[in-house]
Scaffold this active site. Structure first.
Site, mmCIF file in Angstrom:
data_model
loop_
_atom_site.group_PDB
_atom_site.id
_atom_site.type_symbol
_atom_site.label_atom_id
_atom_site.label_comp_id
_atom_site.label_asym_id
_atom_site.label_seq_id
_atom_site.Cartn_x
_atom_site.Cartn_y
_atom_site.Cartn_z
ATOM 1 N N CYS A 128 0.925 -1.318 0.065
ATOM 2 C CA CYS A 128 0.001 0.133 -0.019
ATOM 3 C C CYS A 128 0.756 1.278 -0.198
ATOM 4 O O CYS A 128 0.234 2.370 -0.332
ATOM 5 C CB CYS A 128 -0.924 0.052 1.178
ATOM 6 S SG CYS A 128 -1.741 -1.469 1.215
ATOM 7 N N HIS A 275 -3.211 7.124 2.439
ATOM 8 C CA HIS A 275 -3.630 5.992 1.961
ATOM 9 C C HIS A 275 -5.049 5.439 2.586
ATOM 10 O O HIS A 275 -5.371 5.758 3.684
ATOM 11 C CB HIS A 275 -2.636 4.593 2.249
ATOM 12 C CG HIS A 275 -3.024 3.458 2.054
ATOM 13 N ND1 HIS A 275 -3.864 3.072 0.949
ATOM 14 C CD2 HIS A 275 -3.213 2.389 2.867
ATOM 15 C CE1 HIS A 275 -4.082 1.681 1.075
ATOM 16 N NE2 HIS A 275 -3.769 1.473 2.203
ATOM 17 N N ASN A 305 -10.355 0.120 0.172
ATOM 18 C CA ASN A 305 -9.017 0.024 0.060
ATOM 19 C C ASN A 305 -8.307 -0.408 -1.415
ATOM 20 O O ASN A 305 -8.571 -1.618 -1.416
ATOM 21 C CB ASN A 305 -8.423 -0.648 1.267
ATOM 22 C CG ASN A 305 -7.061 -0.752 1.279
ATOM 23 O OD1 ASN A 305 -6.048 -0.213 0.394
ATOM 24 N ND2 ASN A 305 -6.617 -1.331 2.492
HETATM 25 O O1 UT7 Z 1 -3.850 -1.163 3.387
HETATM 26 C C1 UT7 Z 1 -3.421 -2.183 4.161
HETATM 27 C C2 UT7 Z 1 -3.273 -1.754 5.456
HETATM 28 N N1 UT7 Z 1 -4.384 -2.304 5.929
HETATM 29 C C3 UT7 Z 1 -4.947 -1.618 7.260
HETATM 30 O O2 UT7 Z 1 -4.700 -0.330 7.397
HETATM 31 C C4 UT7 Z 1 -6.179 -2.492 8.131
HETATM 32 C C5 UT7 Z 1 -6.007 -2.214 9.471
HETATM 33 N N2 UT7 Z 1 -6.789 -2.717 10.302
HETATM 34 C C6 UT7 Z 1 -8.241 -2.262 10.459
HETATM 35 O O3 UT7 Z 1 -8.617 -1.429 9.437
HETATM 36 C C7 UT7 Z 1 -8.996 -2.668 11.367
HETATM 37 O O4 UT7 Z 1 -8.280 -3.684 12.276
HETATM 38 C C8 UT7 Z 1 -10.153 -3.821 10.549
HETATM 39 C C9 UT7 Z 1 -11.149 -2.867 10.084
HETATM 40 C C10 UT7 Z 1 -9.449 -4.640 9.751
HETATM 41 C C11 UT7 Z 1 -10.909 -4.352 11.704
HETATM 42 O O5 UT7 Z 1 -11.437 -3.654 12.925
HETATM 43 P P1 UT7 Z 1 -11.456 -3.921 14.296
HETATM 44 O O6 UT7 Z 1 -12.161 -2.798 14.935
HETATM 45 O O7 UT7 Z 1 -10.108 -4.093 14.534
HETATM 46 O O8 UT7 Z 1 -12.447 -5.314 14.279
HETATM 47 P P2 UT7 Z 1 -11.972 -6.767 14.704
HETATM 48 O O9 UT7 Z 1 -11.036 -7.360 13.933
HETATM 49 O O10 UT7 Z 1 -11.222 -6.578 16.412
HETATM 50 O O11 UT7 Z 1 -13.282 -7.543 14.875
HETATM 51 C C12 UT7 Z 1 -14.312 -6.932 15.865
HETATM 52 C C13 UT7 Z 1 -15.589 -8.006 15.777
HETATM 53 C C14 UT7 Z 1 -15.142 -9.364 15.754
HETATM 54 O O12 UT7 Z 1 -16.489 -9.974 16.403
HETATM 55 P P3 UT7 Z 1 -16.094 -10.357 18.029
HETATM 56 O O13 UT7 Z 1 -15.050 -11.337 18.252
HETATM 57 O O14 UT7 Z 1 -15.921 -9.059 18.620
HETATM 58 O O15 UT7 Z 1 -17.552 -11.119 18.302
HETATM 59 C C15 UT7 Z 1 -15.409 -9.679 14.251
HETATM 60 O O16 UT7 Z 1 -15.642 -11.197 14.140
HETATM 61 O O17 UT7 Z 1 -16.077 -7.561 14.573
HETATM 62 C C16 UT7 Z 1 -16.168 -8.799 13.939
HETATM 63 N N3 UT7 Z 1 -16.261 -8.577 12.345
HETATM 64 C C17 UT7 Z 1 -17.136 -8.372 11.677
HETATM 65 N N4 UT7 Z 1 -18.451 -8.381 11.891
HETATM 66 C C18 UT7 Z 1 -19.367 -7.874 10.715
HETATM 67 C C19 UT7 Z 1 -15.057 -8.522 11.678
HETATM 68 N N5 UT7 Z 1 -15.328 -8.177 10.338
HETATM 69 C C20 UT7 Z 1 -16.594 -8.108 10.300
HETATM 70 C C21 UT7 Z 1 -17.344 -7.762 9.316
HETATM 71 N N6 UT7 Z 1 -18.906 -7.717 9.608
HETATM 72 N N7 UT7 Z 1 -17.015 -7.629 7.887
#
Ligand code: UT7
Length: 348
Positions: A128, A275, A305
């Protein structure tokens, strides 16, 4: 001698998929995606489209602007583009989703289709941060050789084809697209009063985080084997939390360092193009640095993204809607797989 941006272009596939469309296919919701990322939709390339096809379209749009051929049509435009393509000395293309793994580079395919017979061509792999790395690479290669004057710099990705559509934590994040700029070595100063063009770049990497964003299969470390039944193509695996923390820290640090090295404050910067990975990353870094939100240009809501393409797509969108005026100071900031990061300061 300055390295100035003289044209911008982008290519966005027509097929638009909203969060609600995705929620019909996987266990997610518009509310979750919007509140966690700021994404509302993404554009997906058709099966027949490869990375070089989007790159070529973006390149032609950038070249048309540079050649003053934006308003031409048909054969007249094609002739102007063919002539302009011959003025290119270099093509640097950033991608993590090139047409082929290894060889040929996607830049070489674009060079051929564009008819840029005088241009050297190569790909840059910095995920990225790829566009920021590529801009600095192209500027350096122009600067070091008096015979090179013009370069085409592209970020192009088809991430939806390497997304794991069984992993809702990653697949909702990505979209396809390409962005391009034409840069030219000019007689304007790059320092002091009236300075123009690319002033300064910071590039960095922390390879200890390599595992946090990885295409694990298909390379020489773990090739697909003869007879193996492949249940998953080579797809993106991401430790979202680790990349998020890296991103907030490096965006904050890199903006601070760029300002300090240039001896300016954030008030001197007209716009910041980050980005477009997650609106929350930008908000968190902006808050830490006391930067007003409106200084950041965000279009993640529409495109999601697009990795190395996100900054040049945003640059072209902002430029074409009149959001960048001559002499504006523009700051780009990126982060991603590698892990890599970087930023440019550019006088428009
Ligand atoms: O360009 C490359 C660089 N990449 C990035 O910059 C990405 C950086 N990371 C992020 O942007 C975030 O970490 C994410 C958007 C990927 C994830 O957000 P988060 O707030 O860290 O969510 P999480 O992974 O901690 O998940 C929280 C909850 C989980 O459920 P439980 O375990 O709390 O019950 C996930 O299973 O959200 C759930 N979850 C979803 N729910 C509905 C994860 N993805 C989804 C989804 N829809 N698509």
């Amino acid at each position: 001698m300055a390295i100035e941006v003289i044209g911008t272009g982008r290519a966005i596939p027509p097929q638009r998929i909203t969060n609600d469309d995705l929620a019909k296919r996987i266990d997610t919701s518009d509310e979750w995606i919007r509140s966690h990322t700021g994404i509302g939709a993404r554009h997906i390339a058709g099966d027949e489209t490869a990375c070089s096809d989007l790159a070529l379209e973006a390149a032609k749009n950038a070249l048309a602007m540079a050649a003053g051929a934006d308003t031409l049509t048909g054969a007249e435009k094609e002739a102007a583009l063919a002539e302009a393509a011959l003025t290119l000395d270099l093509i640097v293309l950033a991608t993590a989703t090139g047409d082929y793994p290894g060889s040929p580079s996607t830049a070489c395919i674009v060079q051929d289709k564009l008819g840029a017979r005088n241009a050297a061509a190569m790909d840059v792999g910095a995920a990225c941060s790829g566009f920021i790395y590529s801009l600095e690479t192209a500027a350096g290669l122009l600067s070091i050789n008096k015979n090179r004057k013009r370069a085409l710099v592209i970020g192009s990705e088809i991430l939806t084809r390497v997304a794991d559509w069984t992993d809702r934590g990653t697949c909702v994040l990505f979209g396809d697209g390409a962005g391009a700029v034409i840069i030219e070595k000019t007689g304007a100063p790059s320092e002091g009063p009236g300075k123009r063009g690319l002033l300064r770049t910071i590039l960095g990497a922390d390879g200890s985080g390599a595992e946090h964003l990885i295409f694990r299969r298909g390379g020489s470390r773990s090739p697909f084997k003869i007879g193996e039944t492949v249940v998953k193509h080579s797809c993106i695996e991401m430790n979202g939390q680790a990349v998020y923390n890296f991103a907030v820290k490096t965006v904050t640090d890199t903006i601070g360092r760029l300002l300090e090295q240039e001896g300016i404050t954030i008030a001197d910067v007209a716009r910041i193009i980050p980005h477009q990975a997650n609106a929350r990353i930008v908000q968190a870094a902006g808050k830490r640095l006391g930067i007003p939100e409106e200084k950041f240009f965000l279009n993640i809501g529409e495109y999601a993204n697009t990795s190395s393409a996100s900054i040049p797509i945003a640059m072209d969108e902002l430029n074409r809607k009149g959001g960048l005026k001559r002499s504006d100071l523009l700051l780009t900031i990126g982060f991603g797989g590698g892990l890599t990061y970087g930023g440019n300061l550019i006088v428009w």
